[in-house]
Every structure is written in C-alpha cells, then in structure tokens.
Design an enzyme around this catalytic site. Structure first.
Site, PDB file in Angstrom:
ATOM      1  N   GLU A  51     -15.987   4.369   4.386  1.00  0.00           N
ATOM      2  CA  GLU A  51     -14.616   4.604   3.918  1.00  0.00           C
ATOM      3  C   GLU A  51     -14.660   5.480   2.682  1.00  0.00           C
ATOM      4  O   GLU A  51     -15.626   5.417   1.918  1.00  0.00           O
ATOM      5  CB  GLU A  51     -13.955   3.263   3.540  1.00  0.00           C
ATOM      6  CG  GLU A  51     -13.815   2.349   4.720  1.00  0.00           C
ATOM      7  CD  GLU A  51     -13.290   0.965   4.348  1.00  0.00           C
ATOM      8  OE1 GLU A  51     -12.599   0.818   3.329  1.00  0.00           O
ATOM      9  OE2 GLU A  51     -13.593   0.030   5.099  1.00  0.00           O
ATOM     10  N   ASN A  62       0.831  -1.213   0.000  1.00  0.00           N
ATOM     11  CA  ASN A  62       0.000   0.000   0.000  1.00  0.00           C
ATOM     12  C   ASN A  62       0.864   1.261   0.000  1.00  0.00           C
ATOM     13  O   ASN A  62       0.404   2.327   0.396  1.00  0.00           O
ATOM     14  CB  ASN A  62      -0.911   0.008   1.230  1.00  0.00           C
ATOM     15  CG  ASN A  62      -1.818  -1.204   1.266  1.00  0.00           C
ATOM     16  OD1 ASN A  62      -2.454  -1.516   0.281  1.00  0.00           O
ATOM     17  ND2 ASN A  62      -1.851  -1.890   2.390  1.00  0.00           N
TER      18      ASN A  62
HETATM   19  C1  LIG Z   1      -9.896   0.864   5.409  1.00  0.00           C
HETATM   20  C2  LIG Z   1      -8.844   0.503   6.395  1.00  0.00           C
HETATM   21  N1  LIG Z   1      -8.909   1.023   7.625  1.00  0.00           N
HETATM   22  C3  LIG Z   1      -7.972   0.735   8.542  1.00  0.00           C
HETATM   23  C4  LIG Z   1      -6.916  -0.094   8.259  1.00  0.00           C
HETATM   24  C5  LIG Z   1      -5.917  -0.397   9.326  1.00  0.00           C
HETATM   25  O1  LIG Z   1      -4.804   0.411   9.191  1.00  0.00           O
HETATM   26  P1  LIG Z   1      -3.389  -0.055   9.772  1.00  0.00           P
HETATM   27  O2  LIG Z   1      -2.795  -0.966   8.772  1.00  0.00           O
HETATM   28  O3  LIG Z   1      -2.631   1.226   9.939  1.00  0.00           O
HETATM   29  O4  LIG Z   1      -3.643  -0.732  11.076  1.00  0.00           O
HETATM   30  C6  LIG Z   1      -6.811  -0.645   6.973  1.00  0.00           C
HETATM   31  C7  LIG Z   1      -5.713  -1.522   6.545  1.00  0.00           C
HETATM   32  O5  LIG Z   1      -4.968  -2.170   7.106  1.00  0.00           O
HETATM   33  C8  LIG Z   1      -7.800  -0.347   6.025  1.00  0.00           C
HETATM   34  O6  LIG Z   1      -7.740  -0.877   4.799  1.00  0.00           O
END
Ligand SMILES: Cc1ncc(COP(=O)(O)O)c(C=O)c1O
Length: 380
Positions: free
Chosen positions: A176, A44
C-alpha cells in the site's frame, strides 16, 4: 454444536465485540449520533467531497439521464457511457493505457489478485496489507510470502530466494502507498527498484493516497514520478473521492485479462451509472486547482496534530483493547468521534485510536482535538 451466542460471548470477553452504531445525520465534519452532535474524525472523506454540491449535481444529472441502476453486469449490457468515460479519464490521470472500475475497493483487490496470479505464481505481501489484499491473495491460490512492514532489505532477500527456485514464476509484490491503520508511507522508490531487479511486478494499493498525495492528487506513485514503473495502480473512490467504487489502472492487455477473469467484475451488477458520473466529477475536482487547495487545507490541519506526518491518518497507539475503547468513549463525551481500532484490524496488543483528518475540518476544531490528545498523553 455451539451456536453464535458462544462466539459472541467469546468476542465480548476479549473486548473484541463490535456492533453497528448508526448516525442520525448524513456524513460530514459534524454528525449526530444517539442524539449528540459530534465532530467527525472517523471518516475517510479526506477532502470533504462526500458533501460537495458539484458531486451531488453530477449524481442527480446521471440519474436523470441513465436511471438509478445499471441493471446488468458490465459484460452483459451494464456498460454505459459514464463507466467508459470514467475508466478512460482514470487511465489518463494515472498515466496508464487502461483502467477498470469495480463496485468497491474490496472487490477490486479480491477480484484482481486471483485474476493476475494463480497456483504457479508467487504473491509477496507487506505484513500490514489490508484485509482485501490478504483475501485476494488467498483466493488466488498462489504461494503467499510476507515481508516485515516496509522492510525492503527483507523483501529483496525474499525475491532473490524466490527467483533462485522459480526462475520463470510470475512474482507480484503487493503493498500500500499509505497504510490504512498506521498512516505511514511505503518506501516506494526502493520497492520499485527491488521488484525491477528481480523481474517481479508491483501491485500498489493507493486507497488512502488517492486524492491526498501527488501534485494532482493521484497518489504516491505520482508524487514520486513512478507511475510508469508501477504495474498495477489500485485505489478506491470511497475515501478522498467521497463516493464508492474501486479501480485498477494498468496496461491494456492486463485490463483485458481482468475483464475476462476478475470474478468480482464479471459476476456482479455494474455500479449505478450515476455513481460513475459523480466519480468523474470527483476525479476532475481532485486534479484541479480546487483539489490542490483542499490538499493544502488538509496539510495545514495535519500540521496542527503532527508537523512531520504526510498522510491524513494519524494513529494514537494505546496497546490494550480496553484502553483504546475507553479513550474513544472519553473523546466522544467531549464531542469528538474518533474510533478505537482493535484486533483483527490491527495486530493484538496494538489497539489504537485512528484519527482521520479532512480538509473539511476547521483549524480550530483540529486544535481542540489536538489539545485533548496531548492532555491524554501527558496524563498517561
Ligand atoms: C488499503 C485499503 N484497500 C482497500 C480498501 C477497500 O476499499 P473500499 O472501502 O472501497 O471497499 C480499504 C478500505 O476500506 C483500504 O483501507
């Protein structure tokens, strides 16, 4: 009593067993796995910042100045100057009074939602919300309602029904801006209008839009000029910012409530201060002319795969688990790392390849991958 082997065998027979496959290199557009060099279309790191020398330098400087760890939770004695500076810079960038950072995006969602909503409240989630939002909603004890993906008419109906019965409840719509496995965008303006009409609040996870969308890379709310109408702008520093950590930007009062109530903030050691130093640098680059150029490069790469696509995530739907696993294995044989995504990350029968693009890819290698994907489509 059955043991773990039975469950593992069950997962394997359903084509759902997962296992860790470590890289033998750092991350970046080119990686080494099991002795083979592969083009990385799995990460990502949409702007290529995970390997940016200025971020490394900021990290190292942070270590020299503050040591390697914060050594306490934020409320005890773990709040150091870079934590404060990062939160102030993030709040300003998001057009909010305040921001709070967390150790990860996951911790942001699972800590914030239970702090913002309780048993008398209602959380209204898009059907395709990320696991962290679902878990945060479940932990809150609030009533959870779900609307079909991006269906604003159904959302509006749900909100009207909730308001009819619970005129005073705190109602928070959770969605989202860029969906993590589909790469599509939510209809933000319509959602904002709907939640305002029904006196609800909006919690928007910009995880995959931060760095990628908006004139300064601040996400979909910035792009649509709606930052002042989104009550909670959440995001993560683990994707386009190339680091780790999550944030929530909101009003000063909501932030103060989170400082008191978000358990994943209160009961955990503060992130290393050097990480906050590097995050500040990432934020600065994302907002700068250089950030705009990186977004332009990313858009050019996207155009090679799908000219109409707006996010860095391009799904290739294949249906069955085996089909996705086989396609991923074939691409790996050809030198491309593209993950197969299966249930429970996506609904059953909707297994897919998830292609994620980066400004760090050359146009040539994106064209090679596009050719392979097109060949697949024509042969299937
Ligand atoms: C939409 C979404 N929110 C939150 C997260 C969590 O973020 P992090 O990887 O920083 O824990 C992710 C991915 O991992 C995600 O795709």
């Amino acid at each position: 009593m059955s043991g773990p082997q039975d469950e593992l065998a069950g997962l394997a027979s359903a084509g759902l067993l997962r296992s860790l496959r470590a890289l033998d290199s750092g991350t970046g557009p080119r990686v080494i796995r099991e002795g083979r060099e592969l083009w990385n279309f799995a990460s990502n790191d949409y702007l290529g910042l995970a390997g940016h020398p200025a971020l490394a330098e900021a990290f190292i400087e942070g270590v020299s100045k503050y040591g390697v760890g914060a050594a306490a939770s934020r409320l005890v004695c773990g709040t150091l100057p870079p934590h404060r500076e990062l939160e102030e810079a993030m709040a300003a960038a998001k057009g909010c009074e305040a921001a709070l950072t967390f150790p990860s995006g996951f911790a942001t969602a699972t800590g914030s939602l239970p702090a913002l909503a309780g048993k008398d409240d209602v959380l209204v989630l898009d059907k395709l919300c990320h696991a962290s939002l679902i878990d945060g909603a479940r932990l809150s004890g609030a009533t959870i309602r779900v609307f079909p993906h991006n269906d604003v008419a159904k959302l509006e109906k749900l909100l009207a029904g909730i308001r009819g019965k619970q005129a005073k409840a705190r109602v928070i719509v959770v969605t989202e801006s860029v969906f993590s496995m589909d790469g599509d965008l939510c209809p933000l303006r319509e959602i904002v209008d709907a939640k305002d009409r029904h006196g609800a609040l909006l919690f928007l996870d910009e995880a995959h839009a931060f760095g990628v969308l908006g004139p300064h890379g601040m996400g979909l709310a910035e792009r649509e000029g709606l930052q002042d109408r989104v009550d909670f702008q959440m995001g993560t520093l683990s994707k386009a910012a190339g680091l780790a950590g999550g944030y929530l930007a909101t009003s000063g009062a909501w932030r103060d409530l989170l400082v008191n109530r978000a358990r994943s903030f209160v009961y955990t050691t503060a992130p290393p201060p050097a990480l906050a130093c590097a995050s500040l640098k990432a934020l600065e680059i994302i907002r700068s002319e250089e950030g705009q150029q990186l977004r332009q490069r990313l858009r050019e790469n996207l155009r090679v795969i799908d000219p109409s696509h707006e996010s860095a995530i391009v799904p290739v739907l294949l249906g069955e688990n085996e089909a996705a696993l086989n396609a991923s294995a074939k691409l790996e044989e050809a030198g491309f790392m593209v993950p197969a995504i299966r249930y429970p990350t996506v609904p059953r029968g909707k297994a897919r390849l998830r292609v994620s693009l980066s400004a760090a890819h050359s146009a040539e290698v994106v064209r090679d991958l596009a050719g392979l994907l097109l060949g697949r489509a024509q042969n299937s």
